[in-house]
Design a protein around this motif. Structure first.
Motif: not given
Length: 453
Positions: A76, A85, A87, A150, A152, A176, A179
């Motif tokens: 991340h 976010t 992914l 962001s 991941t 975690a 997204a």
């Protein structure tokens, strides 16, 4: 075209030699997940991927696995406060290379010939990892190095063996991996110079079918003409699965429409490998037959070999059936319909055994909304004004359905580096290098566009 876009293009061009070096280093690792003898190579591959992320100063980098599963990497890197976010998914395991004699160069030594880089995993899917890294490096090199979103990273290690433990990984690491947008770089483009978003994939049901007519082999001269043999019964059963045009004769399977795209006859012949004079099977538009109609292939047969065959009636014969199911159908329905058909058509009172090998759900993506608009704009810009095609894929990537189920609020974009001549899973798998650069550029534009939402 803006000055900012020009800057991104220039950075991608400058970064490509390093991106390619990292890709080639990954390709040299024989991460064949189907080969237990190379489990250490799969682990080494995960460690190499993790090292690349650490070198990019990700805030967290972890190698994880579910019980009995192969190692995956989750990393991340935060973006601006309030940014979405994203992914980024790819997989680091690869298919077996099979007979090295079929390759024009060593399968795990990346070799450039013409416009392509040849090696196992050069496209499927280590190029997906490299494309993600390349897009991120663009923003590291620009301005203050701040990502627009962001990010991941989720790099799986068992996609080529069915992602059996992926649901467990998604459940264990759900927070975690959560997204707003998920980019799955494991598909391809419509053609060289023509980008695509994959919006549908067929599902898969595989079964082994055994037909038995005798308790033991008997002399064909003494009993032939009265007792059916296992091969005769199996071939009669298999032929019942198709009508005279080669369309499936299994009732109750779903059919659907496909994207309105042309697939020219010359291109079909060249890409399919169909022998001269062979007719197409089935009915309806070509892309429907390939993407949104069910299809059944006999992928294996167990019966005596021709060389050394004796004059006996074979007691039993077995076949593996691979049924691709259309988007909108379910594996539960397809398995039930296939089994019912086999039970109704097994000839001459023969014994029938149907064993499920594996299943994977079909996928249909509603590719509308801001994230998809951002992707289409990014692709159009990267391909110099050529808009992406919404295409289907006749193959199956069951884990996409698992992502959709695990993260129903996320926008899932299915992209990739492959083209019609990539030859993924076969000998001489090759990555088109110019197209790969466009993929990296498109992903950089996509991250920029998503950050502006």
């Amino acid at each position: 075209m803006t000055a900012a876009s020009d800057a991104i293009r220039a950075q991608v061009t400058d970064l490509m030699p390093g991106i390619r070096r990292d890709l080639e280093d990954l390709v040299r690792i024989e991460s064949v997940s189907a080969d237990p003898a190379r489990a250490g190579e799969v682990q080494r591959s995960a460690e190499a991927v993790a090292a690349l992320f650490r070198a990019e100063r990700f805030a967290s980098v972890d190698i994880v696995s579910a019980e009995g599963g192969a190692p995956a990497v989750i990393a991340h890197k935060p973006g601006p406060d309030g940014a979405p976010t994203v992914l980024l998914y790819a997989h680091h395991d690869v298919q077996p290379e099979n007979d090295h004699a079929d390759w024009d160069s060593p399968p795990f030594e990346p070799t450039e010939r013409g416009e392509r880089l040849y090696a196992r995993g050069a496209a499927d899917d280590k190029a997906g990892i490299a494309a993600h890294l390349g897009a991120l490096r663009v923003f590291e090199a620009l301005g203050d190095g701040q990502l627009p979103v962001s990010v991941t990273m989720f790099i799986e290690g068992e996609e080529e063996v069915g992602s059996e433990t992926l649901p467990a990984l998604l459940a264990e690491h759900q927070e975690a991996l959560r997204a707003d947008v998920i980019v799955i770089a494991d598909s391809g483009n419509w053609d060289i110079g023509e980008p695509a978003l994959t919006t549908s994939l067929r599902g898969l049901v595989r079964v082994d079918v055994e037909v038995r007519t005798l308790t033991h082999a008997v002399h064909s001269g003494m009993w032939g003409g009265l007792v059916p043999d296992g091969i005769m019964a199996l071939t009669r059963l298999l032929s019942s699965l198709y009508d005279d045009e080669g369309a499936l004769a299994i009732e109750g399977l779903h059919h659907g429409p496909a994207a309105d795209v042309e697939y020219p006859e010359v291109r079909l012949r060249a890409e399919s490998g169909a022998a001269p004079g062979v007719d197409w099977i089935g009915r309806g538009p070509v892309v429907e037959r390939l993407w949104t109609q069910p299809a059944l292939t006999i992928t294996g047969l167990d019966a005596p070999r021709v060389d050394g065959a004796s004059n006996t009636l074979t007691p039993a014969a077995r076949a593996r059936l691979s049924l691709r199911i259309a988007p909108g159908d379910t594996t539960e329905n397809a398995l039930a319909r296939l089994t019912a058909h086999l039970e109704q058509h097994v000839p001459w009172g023969a014994g029938l055994t149907v064993t499920t090998v594996d299943t994977g759900e079909a996928t249909s993506i509603d590719a509308t909304g801001p994230a998809y608009d951002a992707a289409r704009a990014a692709f159009t810009e990267a391909w110099d004004g050529t808009e992406p095609v919404d295409m289907g894929v006749g193959g199956s990537i069951p884990f996409i359905a698992e992502f959709l189920e695990a993260f129903p609020e996320a926008s899932v974009l299915v992209t990739g580096v492959e083209d019609p001549d990539t030859r993924a899973h076969g000998a001489n798998e090759g990555l088109h290098l110019a197209e790969f650069e466009r993929v990296v550029l498109a992903e950089a534009f996509l991250l920029r566009n998503l950050g502006a939402l």
